[in-house]
Write a protein that holds these residues in place. Structure first.
Motif, short mmCIF file in Angstrom:
data_model
loop_
_atom_site.label_atom_id
_atom_site.label_comp_id
_atom_site.label_asym_id
_atom_site.label_seq_id
_atom_site.Cartn_x
_atom_site.Cartn_y
_atom_site.Cartn_z
N GLY A 52 26.06 12.61 3.88
CA GLY A 52 25.92 13.32 2.58
C GLY A 52 25.29 14.70 2.83
O GLY A 52 25.08 15.58 1.99
N GLU A 53 24.60 14.96 4.22
CA GLU A 53 24.17 16.30 4.22
C GLU A 53 25.14 17.48 5.00
O GLU A 53 25.95 17.20 5.32
CB GLU A 53 23.02 16.24 5.26
CG GLU A 53 21.44 15.69 4.64
CD GLU A 53 20.57 15.54 5.78
OE1 GLU A 53 19.40 15.93 5.44
OE2 GLU A 53 20.84 15.28 6.87
N THR A 54 24.85 18.60 4.09
CA THR A 54 25.67 19.63 4.80
C THR A 54 25.00 20.22 6.21
O THR A 54 23.86 20.45 6.29
CB THR A 54 25.58 20.91 3.66
OG1 THR A 54 25.92 20.41 2.36
CG2 THR A 54 26.35 21.95 4.05
N VAL A 55 25.78 20.29 7.17
CA VAL A 55 25.39 20.69 8.37
C VAL A 55 26.18 21.72 9.02
O VAL A 55 27.26 22.42 8.50
CB VAL A 55 25.64 19.50 9.17
CG1 VAL A 55 24.92 18.33 9.02
CG2 VAL A 55 27.19 19.00 9.30
N LEU A 56 25.60 22.57 10.06
CA LEU A 56 26.22 23.35 10.73
C LEU A 56 26.82 22.91 11.99
O LEU A 56 26.28 22.01 12.59
CB LEU A 56 25.22 24.57 11.17
CG LEU A 56 25.58 26.15 11.66
CD1 LEU A 56 26.22 26.59 10.28
CD2 LEU A 56 24.19 26.81 11.47
N ILE A 57 28.10 23.22 12.25
CA ILE A 57 28.90 22.59 13.30
C ILE A 57 29.21 23.39 14.36
O ILE A 57 29.97 24.71 13.98
CB ILE A 57 30.24 21.79 12.80
CG1 ILE A 57 29.73 20.67 11.84
CG2 ILE A 57 30.86 21.05 14.01
CD1 ILE A 57 31.07 19.96 11.15
N LEU A 58 29.12 23.41 15.75
CA LEU A 58 29.18 24.17 16.52
C LEU A 58 30.53 23.56 17.46
O LEU A 58 30.44 22.32 17.77
CB LEU A 58 28.19 24.14 17.83
CG LEU A 58 28.60 24.90 18.87
CD1 LEU A 58 28.50 26.28 18.85
CD2 LEU A 58 27.50 24.54 19.91
N ASP A 59 31.58 24.34 17.60
CA ASP A 59 32.87 23.64 18.25
C ASP A 59 33.26 24.55 19.22
O ASP A 59 34.31 25.16 19.31
CB ASP A 59 33.98 23.70 17.00
CG ASP A 59 35.09 23.07 17.47
OD1 ASP A 59 35.07 21.95 18.38
OD2 ASP A 59 36.23 22.96 16.93
#
Lengths: 132, 94
Positions: A52-59
């Protein structure tokens, strides 16, 4: 970097050794307004994010391997942050729906796994320490 | 990384050096609801244990070759895990 929302976990016992003891999070990709942008990624958790959390994704692979500190790992996608606010045009795109709407709050916050981090359902952890 | 279903195998006798002994599988990438999404791909099986019908996750790009014993090989998709379960906010999906 991408914005995402954790929608679940992927459990696996047979995997590449680099994934041993790592948590895989299923993340929907979001647009800056906090709406699903279409698409998802399976990302390795590095911050203890929950559903449910909004996250920062490194791709990006080189950065990802640098962060986890394993140079040969076949890992490219990491959750590297938990997002508190996204301000677009002066408003917080991640703010919960107006309270007037009633019942369906908490959908954005993780309410299935993990404990609340933002104090929404428990008092601040700073109170109560140092008292006797 | 994304989810995929293994739908077939590829057998090749003449291969680029470094790919000997590596199994190649045909995979169908899936969306989050595990419905087919996008074109089918040939992926190297980095865990040596995946087979047709299984739900797996795969990694793309340079990181695919990193999953193999020889990391400087021409591989751009690799299966790196077999999925036991996907738990989502809306309930278990496998």
């Amino acid at each position: 970097m991408k914005l995402g929302r954790v929608v679940g976990t992927v459990v696996s016992t047979i995997n590449s050794p680099a994934f041993d003891d790592r948590t895989l999070l299923l993340c929907d990709l979001l647009d800056p307004q906090g709406r699903p942008a279409g698409g998802y990624l399976i990302a390795v958790d590095t911050v203890g994010a929950g559903a449910g959390e909004t996250v920062l994704i490194l791709d990006e692979g080189n950065s990802a391997r640098q962060i986890i500190g394993v140079s040969g790992a076949p890992i490219r996608t990491l959750v590297v942050g938990i997002v508190d606010e996204v301000i677009v045009g002066g408003t917080n795109a991640l703010a919960p729906a107006p309270v007037v709407a009633g019942a369906s709050r908490g959908r954005r916050r993780r309410d299935l796994w993990g404990s609340p981090r933002d104090g929404s359902s428990e008092p601040s952890s700073t109170s109560g320490s140092g008292e006797s | 990384m994304q989810l995929a279903r293994v739908i077939g195998t590829v057998v090749a006798t003449v291969k680029s050096p470094g790919l000997e002994g590596i199994k190649f599988l045909i995979i169908q990438p899936l969306d989050r609801q595990q419905r087919p999404s996008g074109g089918q791909l040939v992926a190297a099986d980095a865990i040596h244990m995946a087979g047709p019908g299984e739900l797996v996750y795969f990694v793309a790009a340079r990181e695919a070759a990193q999953a193999l014993p020889d990391t400087f090989v021409p591989v751009d998709h690799a299966i790196v895990g077999i999925v036991d379960a996907v738990a989502t906010l809306s309930g278990d999906e496998q």
